[in-house]
Motif scaffolding. Sequence first.
Motif, short mmCIF file in Angstrom:
data_model
loop_
_atom_site.label_atom_id
_atom_site.label_comp_id
_atom_site.label_asym_id
_atom_site.label_seq_id
_atom_site.Cartn_x
_atom_site.Cartn_y
_atom_site.Cartn_z
N GLN A 135 -15.43 -3.21 -0.04
CA GLN A 135 -15.82 -3.17 -1.45
C GLN A 135 -16.12 -1.76 -1.96
N PRO A 136 -16.83 -0.90 -1.19
CA PRO A 136 -17.05 0.47 -1.71
C PRO A 136 -15.76 1.20 -2.00
N ALA A 137 -14.73 1.01 -1.17
CA ALA A 137 -13.44 1.67 -1.40
C ALA A 137 -12.77 1.10 -2.64
N LEU A 138 -12.82 -0.21 -2.81
CA LEU A 138 -12.21 -0.83 -3.98
C LEU A 138 -12.87 -0.33 -5.27
N ALA A 176 -11.06 1.86 -8.21
CA ALA A 176 -11.03 1.24 -9.53
C ALA A 176 -11.67 2.14 -10.59
N ALA A 177 -12.64 2.96 -10.19
CA ALA A 177 -13.29 3.85 -11.15
C ALA A 177 -12.34 4.93 -11.65
N VAL A 178 -11.34 5.28 -10.83
CA VAL A 178 -10.39 6.33 -11.20
C VAL A 178 -9.09 5.75 -11.72
N VAL A 183 -10.76 10.35 -6.45
CA VAL A 183 -10.90 9.23 -5.51
C VAL A 183 -11.57 9.69 -4.23
N ALA A 184 -11.20 10.88 -3.74
CA ALA A 184 -11.80 11.40 -2.51
C ALA A 184 -13.30 11.60 -2.69
N VAL A 191 -4.39 -1.50 -7.13
CA VAL A 191 -4.98 -2.42 -6.15
C VAL A 191 -4.74 -1.82 -4.76
N PRO A 192 -5.73 -1.14 -4.21
CA PRO A 192 -5.52 -0.44 -2.93
C PRO A 192 -5.53 -1.39 -1.74
#
Length: 371
Positions: free
Chosen positions: A75-78, A82-84, A115-116, A89-90
């Motif tokens: 979830q943290p990665a999603l 999504a914020a950027v 994203v990084a 859909v990664p």
Amino acid sequence: MASGFAQWGNDLYTGRRSYAIVAKRRGYFLVAIVLVVLSLGVIGIRMAGGGLNLGIEFRGGSEFTVSGVSDTSQQPALDAVAAVAPEEVPRVTSVGSSTVRIQTAELSNEQVEQVATGLADAYGVATGEVTSSYIGPTWGKDVSQKAVVGLVVFLLLVSLVMTIYFRNWRMALAAVIALFHDLVVTVGIYALIGWEITPATVIGLLTILAYSIYDTVVVFDKVRENTAGVLDQTRSTYAERANLAINQTLVRSINTSIVALLPVAGILFIGAFLLGAGTLRDIALALFVGMAVGAYSSVYLATPLEVALREREKPIRDHTAKVLALRAERVEAAGDDEDAALAAAGVGAGRQLQPGEHLGNKAQPRRRRPR
């Protein structure tokens, strides 16, 4: 137990015990056809739903690797992606116990930096623990083309070498059909599980094809040895000689398959459950499934198929009819003498009973009371 297995193998080799694999080939062909149809069905469903789960090496895109995390949840990665890029859909996978891998479509340089940074904040690590890379669609297309070319070249070389070595195109055709069966079933299981198809998967597929053809060549070599001069005798048919070859190499096929599958199963377990996604897991699944399917096809598909092709030839067909007719005459002439009748008739595909041997697994002469 070991001595019993050794005796079983010896009985198979000498012909005292036999399994009618060639005689029951229609059933094994049906199993192979069902497996191929089901595999193609799964692949077709996957293709209709967006295609196989190809790795980033084939489809291209951006990849981020976050190391040293304490929580590998997705979830943290999603949320960071999504914020950027809200429309993206990664694909998020865990690699081991402290690394997360995130794959996306192509992002701009600015988006990659954002994203990084977002991933570093989301997982509570330094920005230096987040690495990014980009694989262009041209490189991915080139990998796909080379994979297909490598597979086609492999099959052509196999056909050519086997035709020259055995001087028999039917064996080459049977081997290629068996290889096609192994390839389709392995890809079908891969599609069913849904794991990514990566270059490691392709390497695994080519490896199991080599393993399968090696196992098939061993059986075919014994078939050639047993069927040399088969038309010059009337004791057994071509199918029976070929079936004997399968039985004689059966123990060897079982032993080599077990020895090969056990370490691959260990690698698969470690790659899937301990290390998570990665090259180790991708190649191990292809090897495990392919080796198991290849062991089946080399025994139950390749040789029976070769026999079916050979029995379409008039000399083989006429010889088989002649052997069966003479055998029927010998049985009729034997009359009520059970041992002589059994010796004349044999036990079908695989071996002939010797005079004095009766049904069952014992080969001891029967003692008769003096009249």
